[in-house]
Write an enzyme that holds these catalytic residues in place. Structure first.
Site, PDB file in Angstrom:
ATOM      1  N   ASP A  90       7.510   0.989   9.055  1.00  0.00           N
ATOM      2  CA  ASP A  90       7.370  -0.278   9.151  1.00  0.00           C
ATOM      3  C   ASP A  90       8.293  -1.028   9.503  1.00  0.00           C
ATOM      4  O   ASP A  90       8.093  -2.047  10.091  1.00  0.00           O
ATOM      5  CB  ASP A  90       7.117  -0.834   7.731  1.00  0.00           C
ATOM      6  CG  ASP A  90       5.859  -0.630   7.050  1.00  0.00           C
ATOM      7  OD1 ASP A  90       4.877  -0.250   7.819  1.00  0.00           O
ATOM      8  OD2 ASP A  90       5.651  -0.814   5.781  1.00  0.00           O
ATOM      9  N   GLN A 143       2.511   0.894  -0.572  1.00  0.00           N
ATOM     10  CA  GLN A 143       1.196   0.355  -0.002  1.00  0.00           C
ATOM     11  C   GLN A 143       0.818  -0.354  -0.798  1.00  0.00           C
ATOM     12  O   GLN A 143       0.469  -1.653  -0.516  1.00  0.00           O
ATOM     13  CB  GLN A 143       0.182   1.725   0.392  1.00  0.00           C
ATOM     14  CG  GLN A 143      -0.601   1.119   1.207  1.00  0.00           C
ATOM     15  CD  GLN A 143      -0.062   0.787   2.786  1.00  0.00           C
ATOM     16  OE1 GLN A 143       0.905   1.445   3.305  1.00  0.00           O
ATOM     17  NE2 GLN A 143      -0.503  -0.220   3.170  1.00  0.00           N
ATOM     18  N   GLU A 168      -5.029   3.709   8.235  1.00  0.00           N
ATOM     19  CA  GLU A 168      -4.019   2.847   9.015  1.00  0.00           C
ATOM     20  C   GLU A 168      -2.871   3.933   9.130  1.00  0.00           C
ATOM     21  O   GLU A 168      -2.116   4.099  10.168  1.00  0.00           O
ATOM     22  CB  GLU A 168      -3.731   1.548   8.391  1.00  0.00           C
ATOM     23  CG  GLU A 168      -2.532   0.772   9.077  1.00  0.00           C
ATOM     24  CD  GLU A 168      -2.460  -0.418   8.373  1.00  0.00           C
ATOM     25  OE1 GLU A 168      -2.563  -0.545   7.123  1.00  0.00           O
ATOM     26  OE2 GLU A 168      -1.632  -1.064   8.928  1.00  0.00           O
ATOM     27  N   HIS A 214       1.540  -4.210  -1.091  1.00  0.00           N
ATOM     28  CA  HIS A 214       1.511  -5.313  -0.268  1.00  0.00           C
ATOM     29  C   HIS A 214       0.559  -6.491  -0.656  1.00  0.00           C
ATOM     30  O   HIS A 214       0.733  -7.525  -0.607  1.00  0.00           O
ATOM     31  CB  HIS A 214       0.780  -4.666   0.961  1.00  0.00           C
ATOM     32  CG  HIS A 214       1.724  -4.233   1.912  1.00  0.00           C
ATOM     33  ND1 HIS A 214       2.709  -5.016   2.759  1.00  0.00           N
ATOM     34  CD2 HIS A 214       1.946  -2.741   2.439  1.00  0.00           C
ATOM     35  CE1 HIS A 214       3.229  -4.237   3.320  1.00  0.00           C
ATOM     36  NE2 HIS A 214       3.010  -3.200   3.302  1.00  0.00           N
TER      37      HIS A 214
END
Lengths: 427, 427
Positions: B357, B255, B323, B258
């Site tokens: 993803d 994460q 999220e 990103h």
């Protein structure tokens, strides 16, 4: 009421038509500084700012204790309703509830080769409903905005309305509103978005309002959910001249009376009929109580479009993408397949729009100003959130590990690759 | 990676937790003037403005003729893919398509006592997909944003991406994108919203982007539909210490890599395990290619929250409404009923987020920054509009006329009353 002739191939370039199709774009910049200031102060000062703005804009002195309308007052307003209004609201409530129950969605899960995938559908925790107040009385707005939330399973529905009248409060009781605060404007929207000492913070705000309310909702979108950016209301009537022109005139007037920005349009291939409707409209206006509002909206936006045939009428309707579309023709269902863009379609001579505003069941909160191109009527789906559920077993993992590593490398996201690789190493 | 102790009754007031839960609020005002100017100029000058901004921001010289990427280039990019990437994208495409087909909704109509009520579900005509470009390569973004539109029945999917690379173009071919324009930023969003001489006007714009793109979407919401106001991405991992700490560290890192604003959080009742994860994270970072980005995001937002038990862990998760939520515990499904707010929930040690993803099927465009309180993953439902259908026969009309008149009078809307009354008079 202006008459425009679209019986030509260049009709899409008609100035009036283009002007009307852009009618929904509001002059935001004018009001934006004021609304931003209100939002900022409510965020920082909470109740104090809300009370000050309520004094300034609504002329009402509130304290944190008097902001909320006692629940007993809702109940009393309901019990004291005139019998016909009480029965009418009950009929409406029951029909709206039944229609919206069909929109309930189910969570689901499927399992395949060691992988479980699903979608949970969960009601929002707490929503805010904005209802205009003051001189206006909108019990129907209360029902239409609250019932889908209650059907969705929302546990707390907080209503805000500046100086709510007894019909509004009675409808709140009937619909299942949990708490009512007598505040309005951008300050009420901001209070619901952030929460104050007294006003609870909500997850989503729905309901119509003036430009301040609409702009506050738009600016706060992201901090809080909103239903839509609502503009002025409109109706477009398609007719082949087979109905009483007085009926059409009354339907156009029922839109024009809403406010000075409301739009009332007739599209017909029958020129003589068009003139009859215009004449009937003048007759109806003679001693009409809301004449001032209706006249202004009709003068500014009211238009009859003359077209070649009913097929072109449908094309004009799709171009405008009206909130309400009435098809008052001999065979209304024959045109339905040609209609792609409209919030709600009313078919046949008896399907006058006010029936839908109040009692039929479908929601009267509809996309305005051409937003029917991409928006839907308010519904139960607006009061739930969806959440994906994923379970991958060791077997399932081995099935998708290669593909994930390949895409991770193509995207250059090394840790995405790594998260798969460290698990493979341990297998 | 900071460690915060929430093992106390006042945990909801923890400063770090509160700061992180507001992380999604972007500093809009800073960028707003620039974005407004871009929107205004694109609206007024069309292609000319788009070409000028592309030169200024992307350093690329375009003409109206070279804005569009020839369709053959999409096809060629696809044909020339490395075999493993090609197969991986095909697996992903097929799984995403299958998952989203379950979201297709049916139109319906019901008839009761002379009244027909229904809801039509109609695909949008034309949508725009924004895909970041330049140094980034996001074929997965193309698939995730395009496939639900194609499944919904949207006939034209227009993609914009500044300097799209070959993977992005290949994915566009595979997913069914109709046209690609190599433009980006707020100017691309404005071009899609208004249309220019070359770029077609769309009904809705979806897809992630930087602050300029996000702000342009928000400002143009109403003129055009948008998917959501997306902020920086985040993951929250709940663990009972039953998995390899290296796995958790890799997931947090995937994460953090990103961007510098990404959030990586671990919530656990196991203090020793927490320290092991932090140590593994440091190990993984040692020679990690995207170290600079990941370190910045971890320093600023990365946090381990120590909690009393797994039930409190779920409460912390609901507070943040992340999220992505990973539940890496022995019995992950036992916690699912306590999770109310998360874009996607990944259950069990093998359900690492990167699988979701790319290839599992559920959408990776998810509500960020706490907006899972009121928003849902991108889905087929985002690419349709609903429209109510109403038919009232003479018999049905007589059933609802009284109630409509009563409510119309209670609301003081005289023409609403009149539209019913003129029909009754003629009966």
């Amino acid at each position: 009421m202006k008459i425009e002739d679209l019986r030509n191939t260049a009709w899409r370039f008609n100035e009036r038509l283009r002007y009307l199709s852009r009618r929904g774009e509001i002059l935001e910049e004018e009001y934006e500084a004021v609304v931003r200031e209100i939002i900022k102060r409510v965020r920082e000062e909470g109740d104090k700012a809300v009370i000050e703005y309520t004094h300034r804009f609504d002329g009402v002195e509130l304290t944190p204790e008097t902001m909320e309308v006692p629940y007993e007052e809702l109940e009393r307003s309901y019990e004291e309703l005139e019998l016909d209004v009480k029965q009418a609201l009950e009929v409406a409530h029951e029909r709206i509830r039944r229609f919206h129950e069909r929109q309930l969605e189910q969570s689901y899960m499927v399992e395949e080769e060691g992988i479980i995938l699903g979608m949970r559908v969960i009601p929002l925790d707490r929503v805010g409903v904005y209802v205009p107040g003051g001189k206006a009385s909108y019990p129907s707005t209360v029902l239409m905005n609250t019932v889908p939330a209650v059907v969705a399973g929302v546990r707390e529905v907080v209503m805000v309305s500046p100086k709510p009248n007894r019909y509004t409060l009675a409808a709140a009781f009937l619909a299942g509103v949990t708490r009512v605060f007598s505040i309005g404007g951008a300050q009420a929207v901001a209070a619901l978005a952030f929460g104050t000492e007294t006003i609870p913070k909500v997850d989503k705000i729905v309901g119509p309002g003036n430009i301040y309310v609409a702009l506050a909702k738009k600016l706060l979108y992201g901090t809080v959910g909103i239903d839509m950016v609502a503009g002025p209301s409109e109706v477009l009537v398609i007719s082949d001249g087979s109905v009483d022109p007085r009926w059409v005139a009354a339907d156009l007037l029922s839109q024009a009376e809403h406010d000075e920005l409301a739009g009332a349009f007739l599209v017909t291939p029958e020129e003589e009929f068009a003139h009859e409707v215009v004449k009937e409209l003048e007759n109806l206006l003679t001693d009409f109580p809301r004449k001032e509002i209706a006249k202004k909206s009709l003068e500014r936006f009211g238009t009859v479009f003359l077209v070649e045939d009913l097929k072109q009428a449908c094309e004009v309707a799709n171009y405008i993408a009206p909130e309400h579309l009435e098809i008052l023709t001999k065979e209304p269902f024959a045109l339905l397949p040609y209609i792609r863009k409209a919030g709600a379609v009313f078919l046949g001579p008896y399907s006058t729009e006010p029936l839908g505003d109040y009692v039929l069941g479908p929601n009267h909160t509809l996309p305005t100003g051409g937003t029917a191109r991409f928006s839907s009527p308010l519904g139960v789906y607006d009061f739930v959130r969806r959440s994906s559920v994923i379970y991958v077993s060791q077997e399932g993992f081995q099935r998708v590990a290669d593909a994930t590593e390949s895409i991770a490398m193509a995207e250059g996201l090394h840790a995405h690759f790594l998260a798969v690789r460290v698990r493979r190493e341990d297998l």
